[in-house]
Write a protein that holds these residues in place. Structure first.
Motif, PDB file in Angstrom:
ATOM      1  N   THR A  10      17.528  55.709  50.631  1.00 41.59           N
ATOM      2  CA  THR A  10      17.132  54.386  50.057  1.00 41.59           C
ATOM      3  C   THR A  10      18.281  53.521  50.218  1.00 41.59           C
ATOM      4  O   THR A  10      19.209  53.764  49.752  1.00 41.59           O
ATOM      5  N   VAL A  11      18.010  52.166  50.691  1.00 43.67           N
ATOM      6  CA  VAL A  11      18.840  51.247  50.480  1.00 43.67           C
ATOM      7  C   VAL A  11      18.368  49.993  49.877  1.00 43.67           C
ATOM      8  O   VAL A  11      17.325  49.692  50.064  1.00 43.67           O
ATOM      9  N   ILE A  12      19.004  49.473  48.785  1.00 45.46           N
ATOM     10  CA  ILE A  12      18.616  48.237  48.165  1.00 45.46           C
ATOM     11  C   ILE A  12      19.370  47.029  48.586  1.00 45.46           C
ATOM     12  O   ILE A  12      20.515  47.133  48.416  1.00 45.46           O
ATOM     13  N   LEU A  13      18.464  46.126  49.277  1.00 39.94           N
ATOM     14  CA  LEU A  13      19.123  44.706  49.792  1.00 39.94           C
ATOM     15  C   LEU A  13      18.389  43.748  49.180  1.00 39.94           C
ATOM     16  O   LEU A  13      17.477  43.640  49.355  1.00 39.94           O
ATOM     17  N   GLU A  14      19.049  42.590  48.549  1.00 39.33           N
ATOM     18  CA  GLU A  14      18.330  41.308  48.122  1.00 39.33           C
ATOM     19  C   GLU A  14      17.354  41.916  47.217  1.00 39.33           C
ATOM     20  O   GLU A  14      16.259  41.299  47.058  1.00 39.33           O
ATOM     21  N   GLY A  15      17.597  42.979  46.370  1.00 39.73           N
ATOM     22  CA  GLY A  15      16.609  43.350  45.502  1.00 39.73           C
ATOM     23  C   GLY A  15      15.492  44.101  46.036  1.00 39.73           C
ATOM     24  O   GLY A  15      14.602  44.856  45.382  1.00 39.73           O
ATOM     25  N   GLN A  16      15.404  44.533  47.252  1.00 36.91           N
ATOM     26  CA  GLN A  16      14.236  45.133  47.946  1.00 36.91           C
ATOM     27  C   GLN A  16      14.681  46.495  48.259  1.00 36.91           C
ATOM     28  O   GLN A  16      15.694  46.665  48.866  1.00 36.91           O
ATOM     29  N   PRO A  17      14.005  47.526  48.226  1.00 38.31           N
ATOM     30  CA  PRO A  17      14.237  48.991  48.554  1.00 38.31           C
ATOM     31  C   PRO A  17      13.933  48.869  50.089  1.00 38.31           C
ATOM     32  O   PRO A  17      12.604  48.625  50.277  1.00 38.31           O
ATOM     33  N   TRP A  18      14.456  49.633  50.862  1.00 37.83           N
ATOM     34  CA  TRP A  18      14.265  50.222  52.109  1.00 37.83           C
ATOM     35  C   TRP A  18      14.569  51.638  52.303  1.00 37.83           C
ATOM     36  O   TRP A  18      15.552  52.059  51.924  1.00 37.83           O
ATOM     37  N   SER A  19      13.523  52.480  52.969  1.00 39.15           N
ATOM     38  CA  SER A  19      13.750  53.706  53.305  1.00 39.15           C
ATOM     39  C   SER A  19      14.142  53.976  54.759  1.00 39.15           C
ATOM     40  O   SER A  19      13.627  53.473  55.739  1.00 39.15           O
ATOM     41  N   ILE A  20      15.222  54.893  54.689  1.00 37.29           N
ATOM     42  CA  ILE A  20      16.044  55.268  56.081  1.00 37.29           C
ATOM     43  C   ILE A  20      15.420  56.591  56.190  1.00 37.29           C
ATOM     44  O   ILE A  20      15.769  57.630  55.553  1.00 37.29           O
ATOM     45  N   ILE A  21      14.381  56.791  57.305  1.00 36.67           N
ATOM     46  CA  ILE A  21      14.042  58.094  57.474  1.00 36.67           C
ATOM     47  C   ILE A  21      14.457  58.797  58.805  1.00 36.67           C
ATOM     48  O   ILE A  21      14.372  58.274  59.947  1.00 36.67           O
ATOM     49  N   GLY A  22      15.261  59.832  58.922  1.00 34.02           N
ATOM     50  CA  GLY A  22      15.937  60.449  59.851  1.00 34.02           C
ATOM     51  C   GLY A  22      15.153  61.675  60.142  1.00 34.02           C
ATOM     52  O   GLY A  22      15.177  62.638  59.272  1.00 34.02           O
ATOM     53  N   ARG A  23      14.386  61.912  61.199  1.00 29.34           N
ATOM     54  CA  ARG A  23      13.592  63.225  61.355  1.00 29.34           C
ATOM     55  C   ARG A  23      13.272  63.265  62.742  1.00 29.34           C
ATOM     56  O   ARG A  23      13.118  62.628  63.551  1.00 29.34           O
ATOM     57  N   ASP A  24      13.360  64.466  63.368  1.00 29.79           N
ATOM     58  CA  ASP A  24      13.366  64.777  64.731  1.00 29.79           C
ATOM     59  C   ASP A  24      14.005  64.130  65.723  1.00 29.79           C
ATOM     60  O   ASP A  24      13.454  63.911  66.905  1.00 29.79           O
ATOM     61  N   GLY A  25      15.238  63.606  65.366  1.00 33.52           N
ATOM     62  CA  GLY A  25      15.991  63.202  66.455  1.00 33.52           C
ATOM     63  C   GLY A  25      15.816  61.444  66.367  1.00 33.52           C
ATOM     64  O   GLY A  25      16.319  60.793  66.872  1.00 33.52           O
ATOM     65  N   THR A  26      14.943  61.086  65.518  1.00 33.79           N
ATOM     66  CA  THR A  26      14.526  59.710  65.413  1.00 33.79           C
ATOM     67  C   THR A  26      14.897  59.117  63.956  1.00 33.79           C
ATOM     68  O   THR A  26      14.869  59.650  63.139  1.00 33.79           O
TER      69      THR A  26
END
Lengths: 210, 210
Positions: free
Chosen positions: A137-153
């Motif tokens: 999870t990354v939180i920028l400008e108060g909003q969370p974002w999910s970074i999903i690394g799976r199957d090489g993508t």
DNA sequence: CCGCATCCGTTTCGATACTG
DNA sequence: CAGTATCGAAACGGATGCGG
């Protein structure tokens, strides 16, 4: 009014530019590429754009089926703008432009917006020899974002997902610096420009070391 | 004049748009993508662009290292504009835009320029299940172009090459129609809208039949 | 004709101020 | 917060003209 000046050219390139060729249009799309945003969030992300301009662009993109707006249910009761399915297909155009523009010099006094740093993050993660696997999870400008690394993508989606390996809270400019120079991670933490939860050390998607 | 308004954004997408984001810029690049063109040829290809617009765009693109101009040796003694190596790298951007814009409706009364139809030709040939193999010449606006199909790739270069399988002379609009509907080939020949030399029947790169 | 400059009416952009 | 109103500054688009 809605007679957006057309090139009157049957070429697909010109037809695309009839829709997204106006000033600021593609930067608005960039900001919406990773999830819905409100008017004021777009405004913050695009400091040079006037309110009038943003209104015009959003309406025009909406009339062309690239953007749509949605009223959030109470108590939020606010409006968010998001890409349509068609608008999402502009991702390839933005990637191509970004790939080309990366070798242009940076403007003096330039800013780093939310969409800009998320595109940068994703492009670096994808270009990695072995893309990171995991969920962060990354939180920028108060909003969370999910970074999903799976199957090489690597995908980035709005909102936090349960089970993240770690959570990093910072601002777009700091994150941009860290992507350019991951060695500055510890310094960013100690100086409070970034806050890490749930793990020790820099998250895997940040480290460039093979 | 060279007051290229900058987005002042460090994002590669914005940096690209600082260079090629102004009106007409990418269409000028499109026209130069397959070889050098003179001022008057660009003007014919872009009917909506005024002369001062073209002058401004060419100068601006030149100042950014995307375009360069060259004076032809006597007796031609004219000037041609061509893409620099850097400008040629915009091909991917134009392909992405064209791929997206192909599903936008065609404007009424739209024209078909030289660069537009050559892009279309190439994209169709490349998308073919088995790309055409051979060497052909197409003459448009009085200029010959070589279609080179080899090793599963298709390239288009300016000028005629010796040993072409056939030579088709027509105009961009007719060629565009033929690419959309190859069945109209015989009709185009009989009505004089196209002239074929050196072979019988439609050239292989035109036929869609598997 | 080719390349470009100049003039001019119209449209768009960008900044500020203001309203629901 | 989410826009609208207003206004000066650019940029666009068409016409014309000028030197090769």
């Amino acid at each position: 009014m809605a007679t957006s000046r057309s090139y009157r050219d049957r070429c697909p390139v010109a037809r695309a530019l009839d829709v997204v060729g106006e000033r600021w249009a593609l930067l608005v799309v960039r900001e919406l590429l990773f999830g819905p945003q409100r008017f004021s969030e777009l405004r913050r992300a695009l400091p040079g754009a006037s309110t009038n301009m943003l209104t015009d662009r959003l309406r025009e993109l909406e009339s062309h089926g690239v953007v749509e707006h949605r009223t959030l249910p109470p108590p939020a009761a606010s409006t968010v703008y998001q890409l349509t399915e068609r608008g999402n297909k502009l991702e390839g155009v933005l990637d191509a432009l970004g790939g080309w523009g990366a070798s242009e010099p940076e403007p003096v006094g330039g800013s780093v917006s939310l969409g800009a740093v998320l595109m940068f993050l994703r492009s670096l993660a994808r270009a990695h020899v072995n893309p990171p696997k995991g969920l962060w999870t990354v939180i920028l400008e108060g909003q969370p974002w999910s970074i999903i690394g799976r199957d090489g993508t690597v995908e980035i989606s709005p909102g936090a997902l349960p089970g993240a390996d770690s959570q990093l809270e910072t601002d777009p400019t700091t994150l941009n610096s860290l992507l350019l120079d991951p060695a500055g991670f510890d310094s960013a933490i100690t100086h409070g420009r970034a806050v890490l939860h749930g793990a020790e050390g820099a998250p895997a998607w940040l480290s460039v070391a093979d």
